[in-house]
Enzyme design. Structure first.
Site, PDB file in Angstrom:
ATOM      1  N   SER A 126       0.945  -2.869 -42.797  1.00  0.00           N
ATOM      2  CA  SER A 126       0.440  -2.728 -44.163  1.00  0.00           C
ATOM      3  C   SER A 126       0.935  -1.440 -44.795  1.00  0.00           C
ATOM      4  O   SER A 126       1.179  -0.438 -44.115  1.00  0.00           O
ATOM      5  CB  SER A 126      -1.093  -2.728 -44.108  1.00  0.00           C
ATOM      6  OG  SER A 126      -1.640  -2.242 -45.306  1.00  0.00           O
ATOM      7  N   TYR A 151      -9.696   0.516 -40.828  1.00  0.00           N
ATOM      8  CA  TYR A 151      -8.730  -0.584 -40.934  1.00  0.00           C
ATOM      9  C   TYR A 151      -7.303  -0.027 -40.982  1.00  0.00           C
ATOM     10  O   TYR A 151      -6.428  -0.436 -40.222  1.00  0.00           O
ATOM     11  CB  TYR A 151      -8.983  -1.439 -42.181  1.00  0.00           C
ATOM     12  CG  TYR A 151      -7.791  -2.282 -42.544  1.00  0.00           C
ATOM     13  CD1 TYR A 151      -7.444  -3.383 -41.764  1.00  0.00           C
ATOM     14  CD2 TYR A 151      -6.963  -1.958 -43.626  1.00  0.00           C
ATOM     15  CE1 TYR A 151      -6.321  -4.137 -42.058  1.00  0.00           C
ATOM     16  CE2 TYR A 151      -5.841  -2.703 -43.930  1.00  0.00           C
ATOM     17  CZ  TYR A 151      -5.527  -3.794 -43.149  1.00  0.00           C
ATOM     18  OH  TYR A 151      -4.403  -4.530 -43.433  1.00  0.00           O
ATOM     19  N   LYS A 155      -3.846  -0.176 -38.151  1.00  0.00           N
ATOM     20  CA  LYS A 155      -2.441  -0.534 -38.412  1.00  0.00           C
ATOM     21  C   LYS A 155      -1.518   0.577 -37.912  1.00  0.00           C
ATOM     22  O   LYS A 155      -0.464   0.309 -37.319  1.00  0.00           O
ATOM     23  CB  LYS A 155      -2.222  -0.806 -39.898  1.00  0.00           C
ATOM     24  CG  LYS A 155      -2.913  -2.065 -40.401  1.00  0.00           C
ATOM     25  CD  LYS A 155      -2.431  -3.305 -39.677  1.00  0.00           C
ATOM     26  CE  LYS A 155      -3.124  -4.570 -40.125  1.00  0.00           C
ATOM     27  NZ  LYS A 155      -2.795  -5.743 -39.282  1.00  0.00           N
TER      28      LYS A 155
END
Length: 342
Positions: A126, A151, A155
């Site tokens: 991302s 979150y 990644k």
């Protein structure tokens, strides 16, 4: 026909990627735990391609189930790994759930892939890894900044784990695809973005408001240092994005990669503000949208859009569909879903 595993293959991006893989002649196996998707998506995929992919409902957090899967499917040539929790806000409140689900499952998959003679691994990463970038557009060499949320951190950590593994597992080649904001739906209206509960993303909230499911859309802040004061993002049509995954996979399978681990940004290269996305929706749908400017939302970066040069030149991939194309397909998908549910 190479056999490819797609984890989270019934989700939004996963399902569109399965369609593109099948269109290119790959045999696809889907793993999904159905925590944020529906088994009905299989019917949509089958209706588009004429082929029903193999589906196994497995929770990848169960290590023994992952081991068992690879014993039964020891001819997997590549994995495209989408399965992960992805709501930024939720990750702040439930960090351990995100670390377990996004990191633990990745480790179990890589352990099994390390045992195969050869394996290609595509990681769904991302643009959140860049945070608020110092320069726009964002290139792959931009610094990875301290994550704004658990979150985003999963990644970053995920990419580091893959990179470390590729250094020692000579059989493993991997590409991390850092994408910007996927939107839209398949032109067939058979699959699309189907959030469970209140949408976390802008476009499904727009279409649900447009169709009357939501009373009003909140625009978080109009006082950012941008031309119209609203946040700017790079919105990429999900079909373009799905095709990029197939191109990246083929790069690894055909040994065209320049190193064992590579990263590519996937976006359009154009930033669109929240108000521009609303205007695009109103233009293609003919509907006036009920929206209201409210206060800023914590953790939102001002602007993020991709420098697509590396993906265009090295992958040989570029986007073909516009923001209007994406908004129209999202609107038609919303209408199709509602008429089905009535």
């Amino acid at each position: 026909m190479d056999k490819i595993l797609v984890t989270g293959g019934l989700g939004f991006i996963g399902s569109h990627t399965v369609v593109e893989l099948q269109n290119e002649g790959y045999e696809v196996v889907i793993i999904d735990d159905l925590s944020n998707s529906s088994e009905g998506v299989l019917d949509g995929i089958t209706a588009i391609t004429g082929i029903k992919p193999i589906f196994e409902q497995i929770d990848l957090k169960e290590k023994s189930l992952v081991e068992d899967f690879f014993k039964r499917h020891n001819d997997i040539k590549g994995v495209i790994h989408f399965a992960a929790s992805k709501a930024v806000g939720e990750s702040v409140h439930k960090p351990l759930l995100y670390y377990e689900n996004n990191i633990g499952t990745l480790v179990y998959l890589l352990k099994e892939l390390s045992k195969l003679p050869e394996a290609a691994f595509i990681f769904s990463s991302s643009c959140t890894v860049y945070g608020q970038a110092d320069e726009l557009p964002i290139t792959e060499s931009a610094p990875v900044k301290k994550a704004e949320s658990p979150y985003g951190n999963t990644k970053q950590i995920g990419e580091e784990i893959i990179q470390d593994t590729c250094k020692v597992a000579e059989n493993l080649k991997a590409i991390a695809l850092r994408y910007f904001n996927p939107v839209g739906a398949h032109p067939s209206c058979k699959i699309g973005e189907l959030p469970i509960g209140v949408p976390q993303n802008l476009v499904p909230f727009i279409t649900q408001t447009g169709i009357g499911l939501r009373e009003q859309l909140s625009v978080f802040g109009d006082d950012y240092p941008t031309p119209d004061g609203t946040c700017i993002r790079d919105y990429i049509h999900v079909v373009d994005l799905a095709k990029a995954h197939v191109v990246a996979l083929e790069r690894l399978l055909k040994h065209k990669n320049k190193s064992a681990y590579e990263t590519f940004n996937l976006g359009t290269g154009t930033g669109s503000s929240v108000l521009e996305v609303i205007e695009s929706f109103e233009r293609v749908s003919g509907e006036k949208l009920n929206y209201k400017i409210v206060g800023r939302r914590e953790g939102d970066v001002i602007a993020a859009y991709a420098d697509t040069k590396k993906a265009n030149e090295e992958l040989g991939w570029k986007t073909e569909l516009s923001l209007d194309d994406a908004m129209l397909s999202a609107w038609k998908w919303e209408q199709a879903v509602r008429s089905e549910n009535e």
